[in-house]
Design a protein around this motif. Structure first.
Motif, PDB file in Angstrom:
ATOM      1  N   ASN A 198     -40.187  -6.677  45.430  1.00 56.44           N
ATOM      2  CA  ASN A 198     -40.004  -8.099  45.733  1.00 56.44           C
ATOM      3  C   ASN A 198     -40.951  -8.967  44.904  1.00 56.44           C
ATOM      4  O   ASN A 198     -40.560 -10.025  44.407  1.00 56.44           O
ATOM      5  N   ALA A 199     -42.181  -8.524  44.758  1.00 59.31           N
ATOM      6  CA  ALA A 199     -43.160  -9.291  43.983  1.00 59.31           C
ATOM      7  C   ALA A 199     -42.756  -9.372  42.516  1.00 59.31           C
ATOM      8  O   ALA A 199     -42.920 -10.408  41.861  1.00 59.31           O
ATOM      9  N   ALA A 200     -42.208  -8.269  41.993  1.00 59.23           N
ATOM     10  CA  ALA A 200     -41.799  -8.250  40.588  1.00 59.23           C
ATOM     11  C   ALA A 200     -40.659  -9.221  40.322  1.00 59.23           C
ATOM     12  O   ALA A 200     -40.526  -9.740  39.200  1.00 59.23           O
ATOM     13  N   ARG A 201     -39.844  -9.494  41.324  1.00 55.43           N
ATOM     14  CA  ARG A 201     -38.701 -10.398  41.148  1.00 55.43           C
ATOM     15  C   ARG A 201     -39.040 -11.831  41.543  1.00 55.43           C
ATOM     16  O   ARG A 201     -38.171 -12.705  41.505  1.00 55.43           O
ATOM     17  N   SER A 202     -40.291 -12.072  41.908  1.00 55.76           N
ATOM     18  CA  SER A 202     -40.725 -13.406  42.319  1.00 55.76           C
ATOM     19  C   SER A 202     -41.536 -14.050  41.201  1.00 55.76           C
ATOM     20  O   SER A 202     -41.615 -13.542  40.083  1.00 55.76           O
TER      21      SER A 202
ATOM     22  N   THR B  90     -35.417 -14.900  19.466  1.00 57.24           N
ATOM     23  CA  THR B  90     -36.320 -14.804  20.605  1.00 57.24           C
ATOM     24  C   THR B  90     -36.722 -13.350  20.802  1.00 57.24           C
ATOM     25  O   THR B  90     -35.862 -12.479  20.964  1.00 57.24           O
ATOM     26  N   VAL B  91     -38.008 -13.094  20.776  1.00 62.64           N
ATOM     27  CA  VAL B  91     -38.542 -11.740  20.898  1.00 62.64           C
ATOM     28  C   VAL B  91     -38.954 -11.483  22.344  1.00 62.64           C
ATOM     29  O   VAL B  91     -39.651 -12.292  22.960  1.00 62.64           O
ATOM     30  N   ARG B  92     -38.505 -10.372  22.891  1.00 61.11           N
ATOM     31  CA  ARG B  92     -38.916  -9.967  24.236  1.00 61.11           C
ATOM     32  C   ARG B  92     -40.319  -9.364  24.191  1.00 61.11           C
ATOM     33  O   ARG B  92     -40.687  -8.704  23.212  1.00 61.11           O
ATOM     34  N   ALA B  93     -41.057  -9.547  25.268  1.00 64.70           N
ATOM     35  CA  ALA B  93     -42.409  -8.993  25.318  1.00 64.70           C
ATOM     36  C   ALA B  93     -42.400  -7.471  25.300  1.00 64.70           C
ATOM     37  O   ALA B  93     -43.357  -6.850  24.824  1.00 64.70           O
ATOM     38  N   ASP B  94     -41.334  -6.843  25.801  1.00 61.18           N
ATOM     39  CA  ASP B  94     -41.305  -5.381  25.769  1.00 61.18           C
ATOM     40  C   ASP B  94     -40.999  -4.847  24.374  1.00 61.18           C
ATOM     41  O   ASP B  94     -41.224  -3.660  24.101  1.00 61.18           O
ATOM     42  N   GLU B  95     -40.506  -5.696  23.470  1.00 65.15           N
ATOM     43  CA  GLU B  95     -40.434  -5.291  22.067  1.00 65.15           C
ATOM     44  C   GLU B  95     -41.839  -5.098  21.506  1.00 65.15           C
ATOM     45  O   GLU B  95     -42.096  -4.162  20.739  1.00 65.15           O
TER      46      GLU B  95
ATOM     47  N   SER C 277     -47.564   2.708  38.045  1.00 66.76           N
ATOM     48  CA  SER C 277     -47.335   1.456  38.773  1.00 66.76           C
ATOM     49  C   SER C 277     -46.785   0.391  37.839  1.00 66.76           C
ATOM     50  O   SER C 277     -45.884  -0.372  38.209  1.00 66.76           O
ATOM     51  N   THR C 278     -47.323   0.329  36.616  1.00 72.96           N
ATOM     52  CA  THR C 278     -46.829  -0.675  35.670  1.00 72.96           C
ATOM     53  C   THR C 278     -45.381  -0.396  35.282  1.00 72.96           C
ATOM     54  O   THR C 278     -44.605  -1.329  35.068  1.00 72.96           O
ATOM     55  N   LYS C 279     -45.005   0.865  35.195  1.00 75.06           N
ATOM     56  CA  LYS C 279     -43.622   1.196  34.856  1.00 75.06           C
ATOM     57  C   LYS C 279     -42.677   0.816  35.998  1.00 75.06           C
ATOM     58  O   LYS C 279     -41.573   0.295  35.760  1.00 75.06           O
ATOM     59  N   PHE C 280     -43.089   1.074  37.228  1.00 77.57           N
ATOM     60  CA  PHE C 280     -42.264   0.678  38.367  1.00 77.57           C
ATOM     61  C   PHE C 280     -42.064  -0.834  38.359  1.00 77.57           C
ATOM     62  O   PHE C 280     -40.934  -1.321  38.517  1.00 77.57           O
ATOM     63  N   LEU C 281     -43.128  -1.587  38.169  1.00 77.87           N
ATOM     64  CA  LEU C 281     -43.031  -3.052  38.168  1.00 77.87           C
ATOM     65  C   LEU C 281     -42.162  -3.544  37.016  1.00 77.87           C
ATOM     66  O   LEU C 281     -41.379  -4.489  37.174  1.00 77.87           O
ATOM     67  N   TYR C 282     -42.322  -2.932  35.869  1.00 78.96           N
ATOM     68  CA  TYR C 282     -41.538  -3.320  34.699  1.00 78.96           C
ATOM     69  C   TYR C 282     -40.040  -3.171  34.972  1.00 78.96           C
ATOM     70  O   TYR C 282     -39.245  -4.097  34.761  1.00 78.96           O
ATOM     71  N   PHE C 283     -39.642  -2.022  35.478  1.00 76.58           N
ATOM     72  CA  PHE C 283     -38.227  -1.784  35.737  1.00 76.58           C
ATOM     73  C   PHE C 283     -37.738  -2.531  36.975  1.00 76.58           C
ATOM     74  O   PHE C 283     -36.542  -2.826  37.092  1.00 76.58           O
ATOM     75  N   ALA C 284     -38.636  -2.834  37.898  1.00 76.76           N
ATOM     76  CA  ALA C 284     -38.251  -3.565  39.110  1.00 76.76           C
ATOM     77  C   ALA C 284     -37.753  -4.969  38.797  1.00 76.76           C
ATOM     78  O   ALA C 284     -37.052  -5.580  39.610  1.00 76.76           O
ATOM     79  N   GLN C 285     -38.078  -5.479  37.621  1.00 74.57           N
ATOM     80  CA  GLN C 285     -37.601  -6.806  37.235  1.00 74.57           C
ATOM     81  C   GLN C 285     -36.109  -6.819  36.952  1.00 74.57           C
ATOM     82  O   GLN C 285     -35.492  -7.868  36.908  1.00 74.57           O
ATOM     83  N   GLY C 286     -35.524  -5.641  36.768  1.00 74.38           N
ATOM     84  CA  GLY C 286     -34.138  -5.572  36.353  1.00 74.38           C
ATOM     85  C   GLY C 286     -34.018  -5.964  34.889  1.00 74.38           C
ATOM     86  O   GLY C 286     -35.010  -6.079  34.168  1.00 74.38           O
ATOM     87  N   ALA C 287     -32.793  -6.165  34.457  1.00 77.97           N
ATOM     88  CA  ALA C 287     -32.550  -6.486  33.053  1.00 77.97           C
ATOM     89  C   ALA C 287     -32.860  -7.964  32.805  1.00 77.97           C
ATOM     90  O   ALA C 287     -31.992  -8.751  32.428  1.00 77.97           O
ATOM     91  N   ALA C 288     -34.097  -8.330  33.025  1.00 77.75           N
ATOM     92  CA  ALA C 288     -34.528  -9.717  32.857  1.00 77.75           C
ATOM     93  C   ALA C 288     -34.475 -10.103  31.388  1.00 77.75           C
ATOM     94  O   ALA C 288     -34.742  -9.283  30.513  1.00 77.75           O
ATOM     95  N   ALA C 289     -34.153 -11.364  31.129  1.00 81.12           N
ATOM     96  CA  ALA C 289     -34.104 -11.843  29.740  1.00 81.12           C
ATOM     97  C   ALA C 289     -35.469 -11.772  29.087  1.00 81.12           C
ATOM     98  O   ALA C 289     -35.605 -11.409  27.929  1.00 81.12           O
ATOM     99  N   GLN C 290     -36.499 -12.110  29.862  1.00 76.54           N
ATOM    100  CA  GLN C 290     -37.857 -12.105  29.336  1.00 76.54           C
ATOM    101  C   GLN C 290     -38.792 -11.455  30.363  1.00 76.54           C
ATOM    102  O   GLN C 290     -39.307 -12.132  31.242  1.00 76.54           O
ATOM    103  N   PRO C 291     -38.981 -10.157  30.307  1.00 76.35           N
ATOM    104  CA  PRO C 291     -39.853  -9.490  31.288  1.00 76.35           C
ATOM    105  C   PRO C 291     -41.278 -10.000  31.203  1.00 76.35           C
ATOM    106  O   PRO C 291     -41.824 -10.187  30.115  1.00 76.35           O
ATOM    107  N   LYS C 292     -41.866 -10.226  32.360  1.00 76.20           N
ATOM    108  CA  LYS C 292     -43.253 -10.715  32.396  1.00 76.20           C
ATOM    109  C   LYS C 292     -44.230  -9.637  32.836  1.00 76.20           C
ATOM    110  O   LYS C 292     -45.436  -9.777  32.661  1.00 76.20           O
TER     111      LYS C 292
END
Length: 232
Positions: free
Chosen positions: A118-122, A218-223, A150-165
């Motif tokens: 929930n936090a990752a999507r907020s 536009t470059v994604r941060a995960d790039e 933990s960082t990997k779980f949070l990263y993927f918890a965002q879903g296919a976000a346009a710009q992962p934070k």
């Protein structure tokens, strides 16, 4: 501490993989072994491709699809399995220890994972989302599920976000950032404030790359993260 004012290294700028390459970035997973180990401990079964196939090339896109599911306790277990199997890769080091501890803390883990999802999507800060799974000293709140996972779980918890934070961080990335922005980098423990600095830095580098005339997109941060991971 991380120098958030550091400029984007030129070698990273010139090795940006592109968003499609990020989504196709995969690891080999022995799904049959995962199913057997989960069954031994009475843990919820795998769903999706890891349930139907034995040897799988699990891509980031595959795990993001789990992160796009409804945020329930049942799906949180699946996101845990998928993100952990992607992070551990084919050798799955100490899998029995990880799953033994996960099984013995199942109820607590369920609550923590759903809260973190929930936090990752907020709009919460990275350090606040990270703090749900990691203590102020950088220890995992779920035994054998440390800060890197933990960082990997949070990263993927965002879903296919346009710009992962929220971005994946591991020992290789930390080591590869030492000469540019993180001279005192530790490679196994990161406190929430440092994780937020890391996410902020890569987001700023993505913005910097997006504005470079040689890039023109536009470059994604995960790039940036993947380019750092692959850095020689």
């Amino acid at each position: 501490m991380i120098n958030e004012d550091a400029r984007l290294p030129q070698d990273i700028l010139h090795e940006l993989p592109g968003s499609n390459a990020v989504m196709k970035h995969g690891v080999a997973v022995d799904a049959a072994r995962w199913r057997a180990e989960l069954s031994k401990r009475g843990l919820p079964e795998l769903t999706g491709m890891l349930r139907s196939l034995d040897k799988v090339s699990l891509t980031r896109r595959d795990v993001f699809e789990i992160g796009d599911r409804e945020r329930t306790a049942e799906n949180a277990f699946q996101l845990f399995y998928y993100s952990l199997s992607w992070g551990l890769g084919p050798k799955v080091p100490r899998l029995h220890h990880r799953l033994d501890n996960f099984a013995s803390h199942r109820e607590e883990a369920s609550e923590l994972l759903v809260s973190a999802w929930n936090a990752a999507r907020s709009e919460e800060f990275a350090k606040d989302a990270f703090s749900i799974l990691t203590t102020e000293d950088g220890a995992g709140r779920i035994p054998w599920f440390g800060p890197a996972f933990s960082t990997k779980f949070l990263y993927f918890a965002q879903g296919a976000a346009a710009q992962p934070k929220l971005l994946s961080l591991d020992r290789d990335i930390a080591a590869n950032l030492a000469r540019d922005a993180w001279p005192d980098a530790t490679t196994d423990v990161w406190v929430p404030e440092v994780y937020e600095q890391y996410c902020t830095l890569l987001t700023e580098w993505a913005d910097e790359a997006s504005q470079d005339s040689s890039v023109d997109r536009t470059v994604r941060a995960d790039e940036i993260e993947l380019a750092i991971t692959r850095r020689a």
